[in-house]
Design an enzyme around this catalytic site. Structure first.
Site, PDB file in Angstrom:
ATOM      1  N   SER A  78       0.862  -1.191   0.000  1.00 16.05           N
ATOM      2  CA  SER A  78       0.000   0.000   0.000  1.00 16.05           C
ATOM      3  C   SER A  78       0.893   1.235   0.000  1.00 16.05           C
ATOM      4  CB  SER A  78      -0.855   0.003   1.278  1.00 16.05           C
ATOM      5  OG  SER A  78      -1.447   1.267   1.474  1.00 16.05           O
ATOM      6  N   TYR A 106       0.042  -0.435  10.545  1.00 15.29           N
ATOM      7  CA  TYR A 106      -0.350  -0.868   9.184  1.00 15.29           C
ATOM      8  C   TYR A 106       0.759  -0.474   8.198  1.00 15.29           C
ATOM      9  CZ  TYR A 106      -3.157  -1.070   4.860  1.00 15.29           C
ATOM     10  OH  TYR A 106      -3.638  -1.352   3.587  1.00 15.29           O
ATOM     11  N   ALA A 141       3.868  -0.048   8.839  1.00 13.58           N
ATOM     12  CA  ALA A 141       5.043  -0.897   9.090  1.00 13.58           C
ATOM     13  C   ALA A 141       4.867  -2.258   8.410  1.00 13.58           C
ATOM     14  CB  ALA A 141       5.238  -1.085  10.591  1.00 13.58           C
ATOM     15  N   LYS A 144       2.967  -2.976   5.823  1.00 12.06           N
ATOM     16  CA  LYS A 144       2.990  -2.836   4.362  1.00 12.06           C
ATOM     17  C   LYS A 144       4.394  -2.531   3.853  1.00 12.06           C
ATOM     18  CE  LYS A 144      -1.275  -3.758   3.324  1.00 12.06           C
ATOM     19  NZ  LYS A 144      -1.564  -5.014   2.598  1.00 12.06           N
TER      20      LYS A 144
HETATM   21  N1  LIG Z   1      -8.906  -0.636  -0.689  1.00 14.62           N
HETATM   22  C1  LIG Z   1      -7.870   0.215  -0.699  1.00 14.62           C
HETATM   23  O1  LIG Z   1      -8.036   1.446  -0.819  1.00 14.62           O
HETATM   24  C2  LIG Z   1      -6.457  -0.322  -0.551  1.00 14.62           C
HETATM   25  C3  LIG Z   1      -5.397   0.580  -0.694  1.00 14.62           C
HETATM   26  C4  LIG Z   1      -4.094   0.121  -0.574  1.00 14.62           C
HETATM   27  C5  LIG Z   1      -3.847  -1.230  -0.348  1.00 14.62           C
HETATM   28  N2  LIG Z   1      -4.882  -2.090  -0.231  1.00 14.62           N
HETATM   29  C6  LIG Z   1      -4.564  -3.507   0.026  1.00 14.62           C
HETATM   30  O2  LIG Z   1      -5.207  -4.294  -0.960  1.00 14.62           O
HETATM   31  C7  LIG Z   1      -5.585  -5.562  -0.406  1.00 14.62           C
HETATM   32  C8  LIG Z   1      -7.087  -5.778  -0.623  1.00 14.62           C
HETATM   33  O3  LIG Z   1      -7.727  -4.682   0.024  1.00 14.62           O
HETATM   34  P1  LIG Z   1      -9.323  -4.499  -0.002  1.00 14.62           P
HETATM   35  O4  LIG Z   1      -9.591  -3.094   0.360  1.00 14.62           O
HETATM   36  O5  LIG Z   1      -9.882  -5.063  -1.288  1.00 14.62           O
HETATM   37  O6  LIG Z   1      -9.672  -5.435   1.243  1.00 14.62           O
HETATM   38  P2  LIG Z   1     -11.043  -5.953   1.831  1.00 14.62           P
HETATM   39  O7  LIG Z   1     -12.178  -5.743   0.884  1.00 14.62           O
HETATM   40  O8  LIG Z   1     -11.140  -5.435   3.201  1.00 14.62           O
HETATM   41  O9  LIG Z   1     -10.737  -7.534   1.861  1.00 14.62           O
HETATM   42  C9  LIG Z   1      -9.787  -8.033   2.751  1.00 14.62           C
HETATM   43  C10 LIG Z   1      -9.324  -9.383   2.262  1.00 14.62           C
HETATM   44  O10 LIG Z   1      -8.374  -9.879   3.222  1.00 14.62           O
HETATM   45  C11 LIG Z   1      -8.780 -11.166   3.640  1.00 14.62           C
HETATM   46  N3  LIG Z   1      -8.537 -11.310   5.089  1.00 14.62           N
HETATM   47  C12 LIG Z   1      -8.660 -10.358   6.043  1.00 14.62           C
HETATM   48  N4  LIG Z   1      -8.418 -10.887   7.262  1.00 14.62           N
HETATM   49  C13 LIG Z   1      -8.137 -12.205   7.048  1.00 14.62           C
HETATM   50  C14 LIG Z   1      -7.806 -13.283   7.904  1.00 14.62           C
HETATM   51  N5  LIG Z   1      -7.729 -13.122   9.244  1.00 14.62           N
HETATM   52  N6  LIG Z   1      -7.579 -14.500   7.363  1.00 14.62           N
HETATM   53  C15 LIG Z   1      -7.693 -14.686   6.020  1.00 14.62           C
HETATM   54  N7  LIG Z   1      -7.988 -13.699   5.147  1.00 14.62           N
HETATM   55  C16 LIG Z   1      -8.209 -12.478   5.663  1.00 14.62           C
HETATM   56  C17 LIG Z   1     -10.282 -11.274   3.384  1.00 14.62           C
HETATM   57  O11 LIG Z   1     -10.555 -12.642   3.111  1.00 14.62           O
HETATM   58  P3  LIG Z   1     -11.839 -13.464   3.685  1.00 14.62           P
HETATM   59  O12 LIG Z   1     -12.873 -12.461   4.146  1.00 14.62           O
HETATM   60  O13 LIG Z   1     -12.249 -14.283   2.520  1.00 14.62           O
HETATM   61  O14 LIG Z   1     -11.303 -14.292   4.810  1.00 14.62           O
HETATM   62  C18 LIG Z   1     -10.456 -10.385   2.149  1.00 14.62           C
HETATM   63  O15 LIG Z   1     -10.303 -11.127   0.954  1.00 14.62           O
HETATM   64  C19 LIG Z   1      -5.177  -5.493   1.083  1.00 14.62           C
HETATM   65  O16 LIG Z   1      -3.926  -6.101   1.240  1.00 14.62           O
HETATM   66  C20 LIG Z   1      -5.083  -4.001   1.367  1.00 14.62           C
HETATM   67  O17 LIG Z   1      -4.200  -3.719   2.424  1.00 14.62           O
HETATM   68  C21 LIG Z   1      -6.184  -1.675  -0.329  1.00 14.62           C
END
Ligand SMILES: NC(=O)c1ccc[n+]([C@@H]2O[C@H](COP(=O)([O-])OP(=O)(O)OC[C@H]3O[C@@H](n4cnc5c(N)ncnc54)[C@H](OP(=O)(O)O)[C@@H]3O)[C@@H](O)[C@H]2O)c1
Length: 238
Positions: free
Chosen positions: A131, A146, A148, A150
């Protein structure tokens, strides 16, 4: 019949993960680690139950069982897209919040790669989802643990790219900016952030998925150790 290309992923149930599965070449099949293994989603994902925060790491046993049951002999891709955001003043962050944030975002990627390493064949590609928070604070406020976690993914990807390069295994990391889904900003913050994004809008999960797909495939065969921002030019000007 098209030969299957097996991979393993976390976070494949997110909008980004689902967009990835729609984007990948039809030969791909992914074992997707999820807390909810009975979900109905893209048919090219086969779910493996697992909570990446589980101190007993039952997800690892479940993954090994799934690999064995399908007689998978090699894995050509690994994606770690699972994540949890934790944002609060550093002084209020508890030991449990530190542990959980580091476990799911960072340590799980390390453990996953340790476990699947024997199946990674020459030509395999690993993509870690970091991120822009690895590098700077967002409009939403402090999120040091968070950030740290990432930032740790960037270090891990570059170290492993060097360690595994001679094996023909590539490792890259993407740094998404503010997206329109999942843990992206709420509407009010999103509006404020837009003025600092060169392209003037939030990103779509599919736009990150396209980059992950490129990194998994042979078109990026000479790319390793790269940390690629996918952020629309966030903070190119001030
Ligand atoms: N959205 C943004 O603006 C943004 C920006 C920068 C980076 N990111 C990164 O992009 C990635 C996806 O983000 P998102 O916003 O699409 O996330 P999200 O909709 O919140 O989804 C989180 C994902 O992480 C999995 N997860 C969370 N806790 C878990 C656990 N304890 N065990 C297993 N799986 C777990 C969930 O899987 P299940 O529910 O299927 O278990 C889900 O698929 C993340 O790494 C996030 O840090 C997102």
């Amino acid at each position: 019949m098209v030969e299957k290309t097996w991979g393993v992923g976390t976070g494949l149930s997110s909008a980004m993960g689902q967009a990835l599965m729609r984007t990948l070449d039809p030969s791909w099949r992914m074992l997707g680690i999820s807390r909810q293994a009975d979900r109905e989603t893209a048919s090219n994902v086969q779910w493996v139950r697992g909570d990446l925060a589980d101190r007993e790491e039952r997800w690892i046993a479940n993954l090994l069982k799934a690999i064995t049951a399908r007689q998978i002999v090699q894995l050509m891709g690994v994606v770690h897209a699972a994540g949890v955001v934790f944002a609060d003043d550093m002084q209020r962050t508890t030991r449990d919040e530190i542990r959980r944030t580091l476990d799911i975002n960072l340590a799980a990627a390390f453990r996953l790669l340790q476990v699947v390493r024997p199946w990674l064949a020459p030509g395999a590609s690993v993509v870690l989802v970091s991120s822009v928070d690895a590098l700077m604070q967002s409009e939403e406020g402090p999120a040091a643990i968070y950030g740290a976690a990432k930032a740790g993914l960037v270090g891990m990807a570059r170290q492993l790219a060097a360690e595994w390069g001679s094996l023909g295994i590539r490792v890259n990391v993407v740094l998404p900016g503010a997206l329109s889904s999942g843990m992206g900003p709420n509407d009010e913050v999103g509006e404020r952030i837009k003025s600092r994004i060169a392209l003037g809008r939030l990103g779509e999960p599919s736009e990150v998925a396209q980059v992950i797909s490129f990194l998994l495939g042979s078109q990026s065969a000479y790319v390793t150790g790269a940390a690629i921002p996918v952020d629309g030019g966030l903070n190119l000007h001030y």
